[in-house]
Design an enzyme around this catalytic site. Structure first.
Site, PDB file in Angstrom:
ATOM      1  N   GLU A 205       5.935  35.735   6.424  1.00  0.00           N
ATOM      2  CA  GLU A 205       6.826  35.074   5.461  1.00  0.00           C
ATOM      3  C   GLU A 205       8.242  35.519   5.772  1.00  0.00           C
ATOM      4  OE1 GLU A 205       5.876  35.005   1.259  1.00  0.00           O
ATOM      5  OE2 GLU A 205       3.731  35.069   1.682  1.00  0.00           O
TER       6      GLU A 205
ATOM      7  N   GLU B 154       0.357  40.214  -0.025  1.00  0.00           N
ATOM      8  CA  GLU B 154       1.288  41.077  -0.779  1.00  0.00           C
ATOM      9  C   GLU B 154       0.571  41.926  -1.832  1.00  0.00           C
ATOM     10  OE1 GLU B 154       4.658  38.802  -2.247  1.00  0.00           O
ATOM     11  OE2 GLU B 154       5.447  38.603  -0.217  1.00  0.00           O
TER      12      GLU B 154
HETATM   13  O1  AHR Z   1       6.640  32.090  -0.401  1.00  0.00           O
HETATM   14  C1  AHR Z   1       6.764  32.287  -1.778  1.00  0.00           C
HETATM   15  C2  AHR Z   1       6.073  33.560  -2.245  1.00  0.00           C
HETATM   16  O2  AHR Z   1       6.746  34.649  -1.703  1.00  0.00           O
HETATM   17  C3  AHR Z   1       4.651  33.767  -1.790  1.00  0.00           C
HETATM   18  O3  AHR Z   1       3.748  33.142  -2.614  1.00  0.00           O
HETATM   19  C4  AHR Z   1       4.506  35.250  -1.860  1.00  0.00           C
HETATM   20  O4  AHR Z   1       3.598  35.747  -0.908  1.00  0.00           O
HETATM   21  C5  AHR Z   1       5.911  35.787  -1.657  1.00  0.00           C
HETATM   22  O5  AHR Z   1       6.272  36.678  -2.628  1.00  0.00           O
END
Ligand code: AHR
Length: 495
Positions: free
Chosen positions: A291, A173
């Site tokens: 994610e 990210e």
């Molecule tokens: O999964 C929780 C968080 O969400 C992770 O650390 C990050 O990559 C995202 O913002």
């Protein structure tokens, strides 16, 4: 009662699924590692301190790869702190989550855990405070056969044979201003390209994932993605996508989250195709949706510097499980472009498995749609022709019936069906292109209380129930899907 029609054609193939679509994620965050998968002294811990009750649940989920060690944590993490004798490892401040990292668990422990869990590693390298050189050294530590500083150190630390980690994320990210040493798209694109070159020089067999937008709501989306793909087109294999959903107060809008996810994927596929055209290239950039989940981000509370605090421990409801199932189905419906997907995360932190420190481990509601998607969603995903009532939600026109159809390699057909409407639905299903079939299973998650949850006191409050399958041998059949329900319908093709 509402009515819908499904026509499933054997030859309307979207793509064969990649096993990596059924992956997950473990970050050094809260109690994911410490008192999640690793708790020396726990009654169920093995000789390495790994909780065997948790390992059993992870195996039940049929998880393919597990992304590690982060996440936001990654951007301030030095992987070298987590190797060697445990007594010598430094305690550090983790600036991403404002916690204390003991470094008692690192890449060597994660490798041992993965072997016991039956999972493969999707490793990630720090592009915040970390450098392309650190990234190359980590690949050398993990994968180089021997006879160099880092590979010999791995052997000294107990792993003589290379770990052969094939899949690597270059940063996390990096478009987000919250990221430690956040970069703009030009700076990240160049840094990721150089890291990819070094990492692949060390081990040419690896594949790498570069950071895409951390959500479609980012002001830089989709420009960030275009630039990153332009910089890395020749060197990277996948672009990452991240997306979390939260109930903003309207259950129907929340149930329709799959429409938003679908449009996010379509937009990025179009962006990737634009870059391919611009490059006069042959390669279709593929995606790693590494994610995805429901996350009640607005309810996260501030905390003091602590070691393994209970943070981001969302307790999921039946409604969350229904929304979650729609997201998982969307990933499969784009199996032609999405090759990797990680349910974020796996244990305690926004997770399907929750543990008590020193106590039991339970399955959250979202455990079930993932478990069945992962077990029976493998095969060739088909494009169903669907006639369904539609409604308007905040995401636009939304079908009340959402479907994913998978033709299994063992000549089974599995339909995942989500009825988001508040009425029962009769669905006529045409499977004639397969010949004759029998129905072997109808599993359903539904209930009058959409807020029902599994807790440590009542861990089986929300579980799938069996509905009697349609009897006999047939080419077409009709099923009833309860209001607001997730369903898995399984068929066997008769010879
Ligand atoms: O999964 C929780 C968080 O969400 C992770 O650390 C990050 O990559 C995202 O913002």
């Amino acid at each position: 009662m509402k009515e819908a029609k499904l026509h499933i054609e054997k030859d309307f193939e979207i793509s064969h699924t990649d096993d990596r679509l059924f992956s997950s994620f473990l970050e050094h965050l809260g109690r994911a590692i410490y008192t999640g998968i690793y708790e020396p002294g726990h009654p169920e811990a093995d000789e390495d301190g790994f909780r065997t009750d948790v390992l059993k649940l992870v195996r039940e989920l049929h998880v393919d790869h597990v992304r590690y060690p982060g996440g936001n944590f990654l951007s301030g993490y030095d992987w070298k702190d987590g190797i060697g004798p445990k007594k010598d490892r430094p305690r550090r401040l983790d600036l991403a989550w404002k916690t204390i990292e003991s470094n008692q668990f690192g890449i060597d422990e994660f490798y041992d855990w993965s072997r016991k869990a039956g999972t493969k590693i999707m490793a990630s390298v720090n592009m915040g405070t970390g450098t392309p050189k650190d990234a190359g050294e980590m690949v050398e530590y993990c994968n180089f056969p021997g006879g160099t500083y880092w590979s010999d150190l791995r052997a000294k630390n107990g792993h003589k044979d290379p770990m052969n980690i094939h899949l690597w994320c270059i940063g996390n990210e990096m478009d987000g201003p919250w990221q430690i040493c956040h970069l703009d798209a030009d700076d990240y694109g160049k840094k990721a390209r150089e890291a990819a070159k070094i990492m692949k020089w060390v081990d040419p067999s690896i594949e790498v994932v570069v950071c895409g937008s951390s959500s479609r709501e980012m002001p830089t989306f989709p420009e960030w993605d275009r630039k990153v793909m332009e910089y890395t087109y020749e060197h990277a294999d996948y672009l990452s996508m991240h997306r979390y959903y939260e109930n903003q107060g309207n259950d129907l809008d929340f149930l329709a989250s799959f429409v938003d996810m679908d449009s996010f994927i379509r937009t990025l596929a179009a962006t990737a195709d634009y870059v391919k055209a611009e490059k006069r290239g042959k390669k279709d950039f593929k995606f790693s949706f590494d994610e995805w989940n429901i996350w009640y981000q607005s309810k996260d509370e501030p905390h003091d510097w602590m070691e393994a605090p209970s943070i981001l421990e969302d307790n999921y409801s039946l409604l969350d499980a229904l929304v979650f199932s729609g997201l998982g189905m969307t990933l499969l419906n784009h199996a032609d472009r999405i090759k990797i997907a990680c349910l974020a995360q796996l244990v305690n932190v926004i997770a399907p498995i929750s543990t008590q420190k020193g106590g039991i481990a339970i399955r959250q509601t979202i455990f079930y749609p993932f478990r069945y998607l992962s077990q029976y969603g493998r095969g060739t995903v088909l494009q169903p022709v669907v006639k369904t009532p539609k409604i308007e939600t905040k995401h636009g026109e939304t079908p009340l019936l959402y479907t994913t159809a998978v033709h299994g390699d063992d000549d089974t057909v599995t339909l995942f069906c989500l009825n988001i409407g508040d009425e029962e639905m009769k669905v006529d299903i045409d499977l004639a292109s397969f010949g004759s079939l029998t129905m072997t299973e109808h599993l359903c998650m539904d209930g009058d209380d959409l807020n029902a949850k599994n807790t440590f006191d009542n861990p089986n409050r929300v579980v799938p129930r069996e509905i009697a399958p349609v009897a006999g041998t047939f080419k077409t059949c009709s099923v009833l899907l309860p209001k607001q329900s997730w369903n898995m319908l399984r068929f066997k093709v008769e010879k």
